[in-house]
Design a protein around this motif. Sequence first.
Motif, PDB file in Angstrom:
ATOM      1  N   ASN A  25     -28.697  -4.077  60.845  1.00  0.00           N
ATOM      2  CA  ASN A  25     -29.097  -4.000  62.240  1.00  0.00           C
ATOM      3  C   ASN A  25     -30.061  -5.158  62.499  1.00  0.00           C
ATOM      4  OD1 ASN A  25     -30.172  -3.400  64.756  1.00  0.00           O
ATOM      5  ND2 ASN A  25     -30.679  -1.283  64.268  1.00  0.00           N
ATOM      6  N   ASN A  26     -29.588  -6.157  63.224  1.00  0.00           N
ATOM      7  CA  ASN A  26     -30.453  -7.295  63.560  1.00  0.00           C
ATOM      8  C   ASN A  26     -30.795  -7.284  65.046  1.00  0.00           C
ATOM      9  OD1 ASN A  26     -28.019  -8.143  64.636  1.00  0.00           O
ATOM     10  ND2 ASN A  26     -28.049 -10.170  63.722  1.00  0.00           N
ATOM     11  N   GLY A  27     -30.864  -6.097  65.621  1.00  0.00           N
ATOM     12  CA  GLY A  27     -31.164  -5.955  67.035  1.00  0.00           C
ATOM     13  C   GLY A  27     -32.600  -6.287  67.385  1.00  0.00           C
ATOM     14  N   SER A  28     -32.836  -6.288  68.677  1.00  0.00           N
ATOM     15  CA  SER A  28     -34.168  -6.570  69.210  1.00  0.00           C
ATOM     16  C   SER A  28     -34.879  -5.253  69.504  1.00  0.00           C
ATOM     17  CB  SER A  28     -34.030  -7.385  70.497  1.00  0.00           C
ATOM     18  OG  SER A  28     -33.372  -6.600  71.488  1.00  0.00           O
ATOM     19  N   ALA A  29     -36.091  -5.342  70.003  1.00  0.00           N
ATOM     20  CA  ALA A  29     -36.838  -4.140  70.354  1.00  0.00           C
ATOM     21  C   ALA A  29     -36.141  -3.366  71.465  1.00  0.00           C
ATOM     22  CB  ALA A  29     -38.257  -4.515  70.775  1.00  0.00           C
ATOM     23  N   GLU A  30     -35.350  -4.069  72.269  1.00  0.00           N
ATOM     24  CA  GLU A  30     -34.680  -3.432  73.409  1.00  0.00           C
ATOM     25  C   GLU A  30     -33.341  -2.793  73.047  1.00  0.00           C
ATOM     26  OE1 GLU A  30     -35.452  -6.945  73.672  1.00  0.00           O
ATOM     27  OE2 GLU A  30     -37.462  -6.324  74.232  1.00  0.00           O
ATOM     28  N   GLN A  31     -32.658  -3.336  72.015  1.00  0.00           N
ATOM     29  CA  GLN A  31     -31.308  -2.856  71.749  1.00  0.00           C
ATOM     30  C   GLN A  31     -30.917  -3.095  70.290  1.00  0.00           C
ATOM     31  OE1 GLN A  31     -28.375  -4.615  74.281  1.00  0.00           O
ATOM     32  NE2 GLN A  31     -26.716  -3.448  73.427  1.00  0.00           N
ATOM     33  N   ASP A  32     -30.281  -2.088  69.690  1.00  0.00           N
ATOM     34  CA  ASP A  32     -29.767  -2.237  68.329  1.00  0.00           C
ATOM     35  C   ASP A  32     -28.529  -3.125  68.362  1.00  0.00           C
ATOM     36  OD1 ASP A  32     -31.564  -0.567  66.871  1.00  0.00           O
ATOM     37  OD2 ASP A  32     -30.582   1.178  67.749  1.00  0.00           O
ATOM     38  N   HIS A  33     -28.324  -3.873  67.285  1.00  0.00           N
ATOM     39  CA  HIS A  33     -27.107  -4.673  67.124  1.00  0.00           C
ATOM     40  C   HIS A  33     -26.684  -4.553  65.661  1.00  0.00           C
ATOM     41  CE1 HIS A  33     -24.722  -8.308  66.259  1.00  0.00           C
ATOM     42  NE2 HIS A  33     -24.152  -7.926  67.379  1.00  0.00           N
ATOM     43  N   TYR A  34     -25.620  -3.818  65.434  1.00  0.00           N
ATOM     44  CA  TYR A  34     -25.145  -3.574  64.079  1.00  0.00           C
ATOM     45  C   TYR A  34     -24.095  -4.611  63.701  1.00  0.00           C
ATOM     46  CZ  TYR A  34     -27.372   0.855  65.114  1.00  0.00           C
ATOM     47  OH  TYR A  34     -28.282   1.809  65.478  1.00  0.00           O
ATOM     48  N   PHE A  35     -24.081  -4.985  62.425  1.00  0.00           N
ATOM     49  CA  PHE A  35     -23.107  -5.967  61.939  1.00  0.00           C
ATOM     50  C   PHE A  35     -22.633  -5.561  60.549  1.00  0.00           C
ATOM     51  CE2 PHE A  35     -27.170  -7.523  60.349  1.00  0.00           C
ATOM     52  CZ  PHE A  35     -26.880  -7.817  59.025  1.00  0.00           C
ATOM     53  N   ALA A  36     -21.498  -6.120  60.141  1.00  0.00           N
ATOM     54  CA  ALA A  36     -20.985  -5.954  58.781  1.00  0.00           C
ATOM     55  C   ALA A  36     -20.355  -7.274  58.364  1.00  0.00           C
ATOM     56  CB  ALA A  36     -19.968  -4.826  58.720  1.00  0.00           C
ATOM     57  N   VAL A  37     -20.840  -7.832  57.267  1.00  0.00           N
ATOM     58  CA  VAL A  37     -20.280  -9.073  56.719  1.00  0.00           C
ATOM     59  C   VAL A  37     -20.001  -8.862  55.231  1.00  0.00           C
ATOM     60  CG1 VAL A  37     -21.429 -10.618  58.367  1.00  0.00           C
ATOM     61  CG2 VAL A  37     -22.558 -10.065  56.204  1.00  0.00           C
ATOM     62  N   GLY A  38     -19.146  -9.716  54.681  1.00  0.00           N
ATOM     63  CA  GLY A  38     -18.860  -9.657  53.257  1.00  0.00           C
ATOM     64  C   GLY A  38     -20.136  -9.660  52.449  1.00  0.00           C
ATOM     65  N   ARG A  39     -20.112  -8.949  51.371  1.00  0.00           N
ATOM     66  CA  ARG A  39     -21.330  -8.632  50.636  1.00  0.00           C
ATOM     67  C   ARG A  39     -21.795  -9.707  49.662  1.00  0.00           C
ATOM     68  NH1 ARG A  39     -22.101  -2.564  48.300  1.00  0.00           N
ATOM     69  NH2 ARG A  39     -24.106  -2.965  47.348  1.00  0.00           N
ATOM     70  N   ARG A  40     -20.975 -10.705  49.352  1.00  0.00           N
ATOM     71  CA  ARG A  40     -21.315 -11.685  48.321  1.00  0.00           C
ATOM     72  C   ARG A  40     -21.619 -13.058  48.901  1.00  0.00           C
ATOM     73  NH1 ARG A  40     -23.141  -8.888  44.361  1.00  0.00           N
ATOM     74  NH2 ARG A  40     -21.869  -7.043  44.109  1.00  0.00           N
ATOM     75  N   CYS A  41     -22.776 -13.600  48.529  1.00  0.00           N
ATOM     76  CA  CYS A  41     -23.188 -14.932  48.963  1.00  0.00           C
ATOM     77  C   CYS A  41     -22.204 -15.963  48.430  1.00  0.00           C
ATOM     78  CB  CYS A  41     -24.599 -15.227  48.457  1.00  0.00           C
ATOM     79  SG  CYS A  41     -25.223 -16.862  48.933  1.00  0.00           S
ATOM     80  N   ARG A  42     -21.896 -16.965  49.244  1.00  0.00           N
ATOM     81  CA  ARG A  42     -20.975 -18.028  48.849  1.00  0.00           C
ATOM     82  C   ARG A  42     -21.569 -18.947  47.778  1.00  0.00           C
ATOM     83  NH1 ARG A  42     -17.096 -15.510  50.373  1.00  0.00           N
ATOM     84  NH2 ARG A  42     -16.059 -15.849  52.367  1.00  0.00           N
ATOM     85  N   HIS A  43     -22.871 -18.907  47.598  1.00  0.00           N
ATOM     86  CA  HIS A  43     -23.523 -19.804  46.643  1.00  0.00           C
ATOM     87  C   HIS A  43     -23.289 -19.336  45.207  1.00  0.00           C
ATOM     88  CE1 HIS A  43     -27.486 -21.231  44.694  1.00  0.00           C
ATOM     89  NE2 HIS A  43     -26.585 -22.175  44.554  1.00  0.00           N
TER      90      HIS A  43
END
Length: 118
Positions: A25-43
Amino acid sequence: MKLVGPARSFPRRTVKGVDGYAVGNNGSAEQDHYFAVGRRCRHLGADLANGAIAKDGCLVCPWHGAKYDVSSGRMVRGPQGVFAKIPGLGALFKGISAVVPLGRAKVVKQGDDLYLDR
């Protein structure tokens, strides 16, 4: 759709592992924003579910500080620390993630629960 869990278990700036995804959840104080990305860093394959969310909303790798735009899956800053001193390394990994970004899934809130819609 796969149940992720109750939305209340994902307060802002939270990232957790759900199967092959780092869900957060990278939302702001005003609104939640949920995300899902692949779990492994490309590095070097670090588990991004153990990462942090930067002030700009990007997901930061816990091992070497690479940053990912969660809306595109692309690396926006290459590895940091000693790796940042290697000429061209950050650009190489950013280029790789432009061609092969992290996978993404939609996070859907239904009632009080979150689901992955792949």
